[in-house]
Design a protein around this motif. Sequence first.
Motif, PDB file in Angstrom:
ATOM      1  N   GLN A   1       0.823  -0.905  -0.453  1.00  0.00           N
ATOM      2  CA  GLN A   1      -0.296  -0.439   0.180  1.00  0.00           C
ATOM      3  C   GLN A   1       1.020   1.626   0.453  1.00  0.00           C
ATOM      4  O   GLN A   1       0.266   2.564   0.062  1.00  0.00           O
ATOM      5  CB  GLN A   1      -0.987  -0.076   1.273  1.00  0.00           C
ATOM      6  N   SER A   2       2.512   1.226   0.629  1.00  0.00           N
ATOM      7  CA  SER A   2       2.770   2.401   0.408  1.00  0.00           C
ATOM      8  C   SER A   2       3.279   2.775  -0.661  1.00  0.00           C
ATOM      9  O   SER A   2       3.809   4.115  -1.061  1.00  0.00           O
ATOM     10  CB  SER A   2       4.161   1.998   1.606  1.00  0.00           C
ATOM     11  N   GLU A   3       3.058   2.318  -1.813  1.00  0.00           N
ATOM     12  CA  GLU A   3       3.249   2.766  -3.231  1.00  0.00           C
ATOM     13  C   GLU A   3       2.400   3.556  -3.661  1.00  0.00           C
ATOM     14  O   GLU A   3       3.161   4.805  -4.051  1.00  0.00           O
ATOM     15  CB  GLU A   3       3.269   0.996  -4.678  1.00  0.00           C
ATOM     16  N   LYS A   4       1.252   3.641  -3.676  1.00  0.00           N
ATOM     17  CA  LYS A   4       1.086   4.909  -4.139  1.00  0.00           C
ATOM     18  C   LYS A   4       0.708   5.998  -3.041  1.00  0.00           C
ATOM     19  O   LYS A   4       0.593   6.833  -3.430  1.00  0.00           O
ATOM     20  CB  LYS A   4      -0.827   4.059  -3.652  1.00  0.00           C
ATOM     21  N   VAL A   5       1.258   6.105  -1.818  1.00  0.00           N
ATOM     22  CA  VAL A   5       1.877   7.235  -0.965  1.00  0.00           C
ATOM     23  C   VAL A   5       2.972   8.179  -1.406  1.00  0.00           C
ATOM     24  O   VAL A   5       2.754   8.937  -1.627  1.00  0.00           O
ATOM     25  CB  VAL A   5       1.676   6.181   0.471  1.00  0.00           C
TER      26      VAL A   5
END
Length: 317
Positions: A66-70
């Motif tokens: 999920q950190s990719e989009k952040v």
Amino acid sequence: MYNLVAFIKICLVCHHPGAATHFSEFAKVFEENAIPYELYTDHKDLDELAANSNHFSAVIVDIAPQSEKVLELFQTLGKKTYVYYDNPEEFVPGGYSETANKIRALADKTLFANANLATEERDIGIGYSPVLNDVLEIRKMRETSDRAAFLNAHGIKDTGQKIIVYFGGANETYYDQAFPHFLDLLKEWDFSNTVLIHQQHPRALKEGNRDGNLLPQIVLSKVNNKEALAIANVALYYQTSMSPLFYLSGVPTFQVGHESYPDVLIRTGLCQSITKHSEISQILSPPQTTIDEQKISAEIGYKENWRDILLEEILNQ
């Protein structure tokens, strides 16, 4: 107190409970030094984060898909991006390392909990470990732990049996290989003088309870990790960043799985890896060991001045 640049404000975005422990300590450091920050835990609503993102000077994310989009969001805004690698091991099975490589490639810099892993120019070795914070607390808990109350809470009569706590994992290698092999090793196990407690990983229940109570002799734990360690006569695990805590707390510890995983305890010879049926009985007669805190601290890359290292990077971003 540090002289702060007025526009510094840090966004901490954490998806996993392991990294959350680290981030909560970072938050304390920021508070003590008047550095504005906001902490998003398991944040799923990127719209809310996007609405606030312009107020931040930098973002720190953990190792999670999920950190990719952040990171992409903050890079679009021209903000400084960090990924925090909280595991003390260079390689972690079950997909963690693959995810880490992908997320690290997106961020400006990687902050490593284990300072020994910071080998590239854009790596920062922070040198923090929650393990060393918890050791003294658990040692005191072991001195005052109520064995009878623990067993009674789990519906077990106290007959003087050994309490063995198995600390489970939460990745595909664990679910598909390590845990099934552990169950296989127990097929010829004599449970008459032991109580086997399964301390599930917090994420396991959220992922379908794939390592739930698959043997009637295994009792699912009703307490947290610290309380389980406080009462354990022996700790078993396959792969967890908590393993140094087991050892430093004075609990005889064994790694058990389909193959040996060269973590800090195995590399330093402080723990035995059990993979065969002929070896499993050894957990009932663990060898006497002298706790070597210095060796563990060096191996997990702990630094006494980790707070200063973190602040220096944040204030000079």
